[in-house]
Design an enzyme around this catalytic site. Structure first.
Site, PDB file in Angstrom:
ATOM      1  N   ILE A 139       0.832  -1.198   0.000  1.00 19.06           N
ATOM      2  CA  ILE A 139       0.000   0.000   0.000  1.00 19.06           C
ATOM      3  C   ILE A 139       0.871   1.253   0.000  1.00 19.06           C
ATOM      4  CG2 ILE A 139      -1.770   1.297   1.242  1.00 19.06           C
ATOM      5  CD1 ILE A 139      -2.728  -1.325  -0.069  1.00 19.06           C
ATOM      6  N   CYS A 289      -9.747  -2.507   2.920  1.00 23.20           N
ATOM      7  CA  CYS A 289     -10.117  -2.508   1.506  1.00 23.20           C
ATOM      8  C   CYS A 289     -11.520  -3.078   1.321  1.00 23.20           C
ATOM      9  CB  CYS A 289      -9.101  -3.297   0.684  1.00 23.20           C
ATOM     10  SG  CYS A 289      -8.853  -5.007   1.226  1.00 23.20           S
ATOM     11  N   ASN A 320       0.501 -10.359   2.033  1.00 29.15           N
ATOM     12  CA  ASN A 320       1.789 -10.614   2.687  1.00 29.15           C
ATOM     13  C   ASN A 320       1.644 -11.237   4.067  1.00 29.15           C
ATOM     14  OD1 ASN A 320       3.793  -9.909   0.862  1.00 29.15           O
ATOM     15  ND2 ASN A 320       3.698  -7.746   1.363  1.00 29.15           N
ATOM     16  N   ARG A 370      -9.506 -16.638   1.302  1.00 24.52           N
ATOM     17  CA  ARG A 370      -8.330 -16.180   0.552  1.00 24.52           C
ATOM     18  C   ARG A 370      -8.059 -17.185  -0.569  1.00 24.52           C
ATOM     19  NH1 ARG A 370      -5.006 -12.506   3.483  1.00 24.52           N
ATOM     20  NH2 ARG A 370      -6.429 -11.250   4.759  1.00 24.52           N
TER      21      ARG A 370
END
Length: 481
Positions: A139, A289, A320, A370
């Site tokens: 970011i 987000c 990450n 995910r």
């Protein structure tokens, strides 16, 4: 002349017009701090083909072709006006003019539509506001790109420094290289040089000091000529007021967190509740987000149909925080290999809705999976509405929201039947409604919302920073309420 030759002639003519628009757009941006938009999409520093494609976008959404021949006269008129810092949407100007039946000339109509940005009404550009990035990960680097891109006339936000932990030999060279080339978002648009002796990165003329520190208490920003700055914490290490207050060092006036805030830290979703920020608030969060992706459509749906309850299921790209290969992780499942598995995990986005939309009384639940893609996620928002409706009404409404409402910078719309996640890499919107996947049955609606969880979110962060810095310029013509 054959049909193909005629089509090619039309294309070449439009290319010529788009070429003529580029210096006008650039001069307005550099000299007057005016950003030219087309349906909320900036035309600054865009190529000929990009300008033509952006015009084509209007047909995909509104069903009506918008040509550069339609918008050029409005752009030319802007150069004759005494404009101050602002954002002017020539697509909306062209559409509004076509719907106006008063018989005004383009010059008369344009002058009236942007009157708030001209003459005695215009905002005078200031000296700008210093910005510091604390952390330089995914970011942080995208926010840096956006700040550099938006430097414009120099009267807006100025990226002055980046604070990181020292990483050994050639640390600054490696960090500059990561800014220069990105595996997902491509090459940096411009030039980057490094001065190791002074720990400075020069990006498109912006001198950015790289400060090495292991803790906020180690830095006095005034030593670097930084004053009244907004610090953007991209580390997520501190998320409550006590922790984030560590950043309020000499030279720092406000702290913005790029993660969900805890306790009494305001969670801000630009376009929804940014106007609730108190002038004296020094610490705030841009939420997550996913929160940014679901809150604007939730607000839009509640405003029109009412929302009684909802559930969001996010199919989220890996981050990450996960491991490349199976290894220890404090979370139960995130230790399993991210590129090889779908991983069920938690999301705090549903609970964060209450902070951004306190007037929404509907219970919202959420969960997340995910998946093995590096960027772009999708939120599946299942809603029980306050009244019955049908798919056509919902889509017509959301299409309009994406084009002309105050949420047009947050909500985008696509009716492409073959859309997939990679199509939305680089989207500057908080979320994109997928028309083809939308399902409506009476008072039940299911929305599929794509979002670039890296770049779209970074754009939302910049909008919040612009707002609290006082350099969020008004947009003309004003969006419909």
């Amino acid at each position: 002349m054959t049909l193909n030759e005629d089509s090619f002639t039309v294309w070449k003519h439009r290319e010529e017009i788009a070429e003529s628009m580029i210096p006008i757009i650039g001069k307005l941006h550099r000299e007057r701090d005016v950003t030219v938009l087309l349906h909320s999409r900036s035309l600054v520093n865009k190529s000929v083909v990009s300008i033509l494609k952006t015009h084509r976008f209007a047909r995909q959404i509104a069903g009506v072709e918008l040509s550069v021949t339609d918008t050029l006269p409005f752009l030319q008129t802007l150069t004759t006006l005494d404009l101050g810092p602002s954002q002017i949407d020539i697509g909306l100007l062209a559409e509004a003019y076509q719907a106006d039946d008063r018989g005004l000339s383009i010059a008369e109509f344009t002058a009236e539509a942007v009157a708030g940005a001209t003459g005695a009404n215009k905002i005078e550009g200031g000296e700008g506001r210093d910005v510091v990035l604390y952390g330089f990960g995914r970011i942080g680097r995208l926010v840096a790109r956006l700040l550099i891109e938006k430097a414009g006339s120099g009267n807006g936000l100025r990226l002055r420094a980046i604070v990181v932990r020292g990483g050994g030999d050639q640390d600054i060279v490696k960090r500059a290289s990561l800014l220069r080339r990105d595996s997902i978002h491509g090459q940096f648009q411009g030039t980057i040089t490094v001065d190791e002796a002074t720990s400075t990165i020069n990006a498109n003329g912006n001198e950015i000091k790289v400060i090495y520190a292991g803790d906020p208490s180690e830095v006095d920003y005034t030593e670097y000529g930084i004053k009244n700055a907004i610090l953007i914490d991209n580390t997520g290490k501190w998320r409550d007021r006590e922790g984030l207050s560590k950043h309020l060092r000499p030279g720092i006036d406000k702290v913005v967190l790029t993660a969900p805030g805890k306790g009494d830290v305001p969670n801000i979703v630009h376009g929804v509740n940014h106007d609730t920020i108190k002038p004296d608030e020094q610490i705030l969060s841009c939420a997550s987000c996913t929160t940014n992706a679901i809150v604007p459509p939730l607000k839009a749906m509640d405003d029109e149909f009412g929302v009684l309850r909802g559930h969001v299921e996010t199919v989220h790209s890996f981050t990450n925080d996960q491991n490349l290969l199976d290894n220890y992780h404090k979370s139960d499942r995130r230790g399993r290999s991210a590129p090889l598995n779908m991983v069920i995990t938690e999301t705090g986005a549903a609970s964060a809705v209450a902070k951004a939309l306190p007037d929404l009384k509907a219970p919202i639940t959420g969960s997340s999976i995910r998946v093995p893609v590096p960027d772009v996620s999708i939120a599946i928002l299942s809603l029980r509405l306050g009244r019955e409706t049908d798919r056509e009404e919902v889509l017509d409404y959301l299409r309009g929201v994406s084009l002309t409402s105050p949420l047009k910078r947050q909500i985008d719309f696509t009716n492409a039947p073959d859309s997939v996640s990679s199509d939305f890499i680089g989207s500057r919107h908080a979320s994109i409604v997928d028309a083809g996947a939308t399902k409506v049955d009476g008072d039940n609606a299911i929305l599929y919302l794509w979002y670039d969880n890296e770049f779209g979110y970074s754009c939302q962060v910049i909008r919040v920073v612009q707002h609290v810095s006082g350099v969020e310029y008004p947009t003309y013509p004003a969006p419909a309420v």
